[in-house]
Design a protein around this motif. Structure first.
Motif, PDB file in Angstrom:
ATOM      1  N   ASP A  35       7.885-101.667   6.221  1.00 49.64           N
ATOM      2  CA  ASP A  35       7.644-101.243   7.591  1.00 49.64           C
ATOM      3  C   ASP A  35       6.393-100.366   7.603  1.00 49.64           C
ATOM      4  OD1 ASP A  35       8.441 -98.736   6.635  1.00 49.64           O
ATOM      5  OD2 ASP A  35      10.296 -98.670   7.790  1.00 49.64           O
ATOM      6  N   VAL A  36       5.901-100.007   8.797  1.00 50.76           N
ATOM      7  CA  VAL A  36       4.622 -99.302   8.876  1.00 50.76           C
ATOM      8  C   VAL A  36       4.661 -97.937   8.192  1.00 50.76           C
ATOM      9  CG1 VAL A  36       2.950 -98.235  10.449  1.00 50.76           C
ATOM     10  CG2 VAL A  36       3.758-100.571  10.874  1.00 50.76           C
ATOM     11  N   PRO A  37       5.647 -97.068   8.465  1.00 53.17           N
ATOM     12  CA  PRO A  37       5.646 -95.779   7.750  1.00 53.17           C
ATOM     13  C   PRO A  37       5.710 -95.943   6.236  1.00 53.17           C
ATOM     14  CG  PRO A  37       7.089 -95.670   9.658  1.00 53.17           C
ATOM     15  CD  PRO A  37       6.702 -97.110   9.497  1.00 53.17           C
ATOM     16  N   GLY A  38       6.486 -96.905   5.762  1.00 59.02           N
ATOM     17  CA  GLY A  38       6.574 -97.142   4.323  1.00 59.02           C
ATOM     18  C   GLY A  38       5.269 -97.661   3.749  1.00 59.02           C
ATOM     19  N   ALA A  39       4.610 -98.566   4.473  1.00 52.76           N
ATOM     20  CA  ALA A  39       3.334 -99.112   4.011  1.00 52.76           C
ATOM     21  C   ALA A  39       2.271 -98.027   3.958  1.00 52.76           C
ATOM     22  CB  ALA A  39       2.885-100.246   4.929  1.00 52.76           C
ATOM     23  N   VAL A  40       2.250 -97.153   4.966  1.00 56.22           N
ATOM     24  CA  VAL A  40       1.275 -96.065   4.981  1.00 56.22           C
ATOM     25  C   VAL A  40       1.527 -95.111   3.823  1.00 56.22           C
ATOM     26  CG1 VAL A  40       0.471 -94.047   6.274  1.00 56.22           C
ATOM     27  CG2 VAL A  40       0.805 -96.230   7.449  1.00 56.22           C
ATOM     28  N   GLY A  41       2.791 -94.786   3.571  1.00 56.80           N
ATOM     29  CA  GLY A  41       3.103 -93.894   2.467  1.00 56.80           C
ATOM     30  C   GLY A  41       2.698 -94.468   1.121  1.00 56.80           C
ATOM     31  N   ALA A  42       2.977 -95.752   0.892  1.00 57.82           N
ATOM     32  CA  ALA A  42       2.603 -96.397  -0.367  1.00 57.82           C
ATOM     33  C   ALA A  42       1.085 -96.474  -0.510  1.00 57.82           C
ATOM     34  CB  ALA A  42       3.214 -97.791  -0.437  1.00 57.82           C
ATOM     35  N   ALA A  43       0.398 -96.757   0.603  1.00 61.47           N
ATOM     36  CA  ALA A  43      -1.062 -96.840   0.571  1.00 61.47           C
ATOM     37  C   ALA A  43      -1.690 -95.470   0.332  1.00 61.47           C
ATOM     38  CB  ALA A  43      -1.574 -97.444   1.876  1.00 61.47           C
ATOM     39  N   LYS A  44      -1.119 -94.438   0.927  1.00 61.04           N
ATOM     40  CA  LYS A  44      -1.628 -93.079   0.726  1.00 61.04           C
ATOM     41  C   LYS A  44      -1.532 -92.700  -0.752  1.00 61.04           C
ATOM     42  CE  LYS A  44      -2.761 -88.781   2.018  1.00 61.04           C
ATOM     43  NZ  LYS A  44      -4.082 -88.408   2.574  1.00 61.04           N
ATOM     44  N   GLU A  45      -0.415 -93.025  -1.391  1.00 62.28           N
ATOM     45  CA  GLU A  45      -0.246 -92.727  -2.817  1.00 62.28           C
ATOM     46  C   GLU A  45      -1.292 -93.462  -3.655  1.00 62.28           C
ATOM     47  OE1 GLU A  45       3.074 -93.242  -6.405  1.00 62.28           O
ATOM     48  OE2 GLU A  45       3.539 -93.885  -4.361  1.00 62.28           O
ATOM     49  N   TYR A  46      -1.508 -94.732  -3.338  1.00 69.79           N
ATOM     50  CA  TYR A  46      -2.473 -95.520  -4.100  1.00 69.79           C
ATOM     51  C   TYR A  46      -3.892 -94.992  -3.926  1.00 69.79           C
ATOM     52  CZ  TYR A  46      -5.645 -99.313  -5.285  1.00 69.79           C
ATOM     53  OH  TYR A  46      -6.696-100.040  -5.804  1.00 69.79           O
ATOM     54  N   VAL A  47      -4.305 -94.733  -2.689  1.00 73.76           N
ATOM     55  CA  VAL A  47      -5.693 -94.318  -2.472  1.00 73.76           C
ATOM     56  C   VAL A  47      -5.935 -92.905  -2.994  1.00 73.76           C
ATOM     57  CG1 VAL A  47      -5.537 -93.285  -0.141  1.00 73.76           C
ATOM     58  CG2 VAL A  47      -7.589 -94.550  -0.806  1.00 73.76           C
ATOM     59  N   THR A  48      -4.901 -92.063  -2.991  1.00 71.19           N
ATOM     60  CA  THR A  48      -5.052 -90.727  -3.563  1.00 71.19           C
ATOM     61  C   THR A  48      -5.376 -90.818  -5.052  1.00 71.19           C
ATOM     62  OG1 THR A  48      -3.564 -89.726  -1.932  1.00 71.19           O
ATOM     63  CG2 THR A  48      -3.881 -88.528  -4.001  1.00 71.19           C
ATOM     64  N   GLY A  49      -4.681 -91.706  -5.758  1.00 71.18           N
ATOM     65  CA  GLY A  49      -4.983 -91.916  -7.171  1.00 71.18           C
ATOM     66  C   GLY A  49      -6.348 -92.525  -7.386  1.00 71.18           C
ATOM     67  N   ALA A  50      -6.738 -93.441  -6.501  1.00 75.52           N
ATOM     68  CA  ALA A  50      -8.047 -94.090  -6.623  1.00 75.52           C
ATOM     69  C   ALA A  50      -9.179 -93.094  -6.407  1.00 75.52           C
ATOM     70  CB  ALA A  50      -8.149 -95.245  -5.628  1.00 75.52           C
ATOM     71  N   ILE A  51      -8.989 -92.152  -5.467  1.00 71.65           N
ATOM     72  CA  ILE A  51     -10.006 -91.127  -5.219  1.00 71.65           C
ATOM     73  C   ILE A  51     -10.112 -90.189  -6.416  1.00 71.65           C
ATOM     74  CG2 ILE A  51     -10.570 -89.109  -3.812  1.00 71.65           C
ATOM     75  CD1 ILE A  51      -9.274 -90.621  -1.432  1.00 71.65           C
ATOM     76  N   ALA A  52      -8.977 -89.757  -6.938  1.00 69.16           N
ATOM     77  CA  ALA A  52      -8.986 -88.848  -8.083  1.00 69.16           C
ATOM     78  C   ALA A  52      -9.699 -89.472  -9.277  1.00 69.16           C
ATOM     79  CB  ALA A  52      -7.559 -88.466  -8.454  1.00 69.16           C
ATOM     80  N   ALA A  53      -9.619 -90.790  -9.400  1.00 66.27           N
ATOM     81  CA  ALA A  53     -10.229 -91.493 -10.527  1.00 66.27           C
ATOM     82  C   ALA A  53     -11.621 -92.022 -10.212  1.00 66.27           C
ATOM     83  CB  ALA A  53      -9.331 -92.652 -10.952  1.00 66.27           C
ATOM     84  N   GLY A  54     -12.152 -91.722  -9.022  1.00 66.31           N
ATOM     85  CA  GLY A  54     -13.476 -92.201  -8.652  1.00 66.31           C
ATOM     86  C   GLY A  54     -14.522 -91.818  -9.687  1.00 66.31           C
ATOM     87  N   PHE A  55     -15.524 -92.669  -9.844  1.00 65.17           N
ATOM     88  CA  PHE A  55     -16.483 -92.461 -10.938  1.00 65.17           C
ATOM     89  C   PHE A  55     -17.925 -92.571 -10.454  1.00 65.17           C
ATOM     90  CE2 PHE A  55     -14.855 -96.796 -10.836  1.00 65.17           C
ATOM     91  CZ  PHE A  55     -16.010 -97.572 -10.783  1.00 65.17           C
ATOM     92  N   ALA A  56     -18.810 -91.922 -11.191  1.00 65.86           N
ATOM     93  CA  ALA A  56     -20.234 -91.967 -10.870  1.00 65.86           C
ATOM     94  C   ALA A  56     -20.784 -93.361 -11.138  1.00 65.86           C
ATOM     95  CB  ALA A  56     -20.983 -90.941 -11.716  1.00 65.86           C
ATOM     96  N   LEU A  57     -21.617 -93.814 -10.204  1.00 67.22           N
ATOM     97  CA  LEU A  57     -22.255 -95.127 -10.333  1.00 67.22           C
ATOM     98  C   LEU A  57     -23.557 -95.048  -9.559  1.00 67.22           C
ATOM     99  CD1 LEU A  57     -21.260 -97.805 -11.713  1.00 67.22           C
ATOM    100  CD2 LEU A  57     -20.717 -98.614  -9.426  1.00 67.22           C
ATOM    101  N   GLY A  58     -24.686 -95.228 -10.198  1.00 71.15           N
ATOM    102  CA  GLY A  58     -25.951 -95.043  -9.530  1.00 71.15           C
ATOM    103  C   GLY A  58     -26.273 -93.571  -9.372  1.00 71.15           C
TER     104      GLY A  58
END
Length: 272
Positions: free
Chosen positions: A232-255
């Motif tokens: 459902d929408v609240p569940g999808a948003v919560g799962a996506a928030k967790e994923y993107v938070t990890g992706a931001i923390a792991a962001g890397f220099a490029l260029g």
């Protein structure tokens, strides 16, 4: 999922980022990382890197329509995400295509107007068309604080104005509005989901990392991926928030500028 069985199908309708950090490229990476089959309809091609957008070229209407029907008529879709729509005519073309989808196909709309570097990705006269043509089709609308006021058609001066803008967008036809707080100040990044009788906050500690290119595309694509998987929408948003938070923390220099988030952080163990 049994070997050989098809995963959920998610279509992104957006622009290409030649640097691979945002746009179609980020969408497809996020979809793969979250267990769905990603497909694409390109609306525009950009010359883009870690420093900014050096050029953008909108594709002809017939090419956009052909891509859409090629995918939808044969493969089908379980969810759709929209991103860069470039101009008022393109907004109207994409809206006409979205209206041909079955009513039960969720549509996640990221009302992209500027890049991470401040470069315009939507013509100045096109936001009104987004409000009238695209917003009423949105299962989830995901504006950041830069986009919220323009897409709602008001000036944002106070916290209360954010609530008003979300209400106006719900009144305009969006089923849910996720106001993203990544551009806000403070130690936490707080996104607020507004929906039918619901106001829910999703908070995460703000990462000490400037390499955040592609966050909006990634979040919207991940929400679409989880909706396609039956959340459902609240569940999808919560799962996506967790994923993107990890992706931001792991962001890397490029260029030499702002690097991308790491869509593969779960596979590389780079979230901490």
């Amino acid at each position: 999922m049994p070997v050989g069985s098809a995963p959920p199908r998610v279509l992104t309708i957006a622009g290409s980022d030649s640097g691979g950090g945002a746009g179609i490229q980020a969408d497809l990476k996020a979809m793969l990382a979250n267990g769905v089959h990603g497909m694409s309809v390109l609306t525009a091609i950009t010359a883009q890197n870690s420093l900014g957008v050096q050029g953008a070229w909108e594709l002809p209407e017939e090419q956009v329509r052909a891509q859409f029907h090629s995918v939808v008529d044969d493969i089908g879709v379980d969810a759709v995400k929209t991103g860069m729509l470039a101009s008022e005519p393109m907004v109207r073309v994409v809206a006409s295509l979205l209206r041909t989808l079955p009513d039960d196909v969720p549509i996640v709309v990221d009302p992209v107007s500027v890049s991470k570097h401040g470069d315009a990705l939507l013509a100045a006269d096109a936001m009104a068309a987004v409000r009238t043509e695209i917003v009423p089709l949105a299962t989830v609308l995901t504006p950041n604080l830069t986009e919220l006021g323009p897409v709602a058609g008001i000036e944002l001066e106070t916290i209360e104005d954010r609530e008003l803008a979300a209400k106006l967008l719900l009144d305009a036809g969006a089923q849910w509005v996720l106001v993203k707080g990544g551009h806000d100040v403070g130690t936490a990044a707080v996104d607020v989901l507004h929906g039918p009788g619901v106001r829910r906050s999703y908070s995460a500690v703000r990462a000490d990392n400037r390499h955040t290119h592609g966050t909006g595309c990634t979040l919207a694509s991940t929400i679409a991926s989880y909706l396609a998987g039956g959340y459902d929408v609240p569940g999808a948003v919560g799962a996506a928030k967790e994923y993107v938070t990890g992706a931001i923390a792991a962001g890397f220099a490029l260029g030499d500028g702002i690097g991308p988030v790491d869509h593969a952080w779960r596979f590389r163990g780079r979230s901490s």
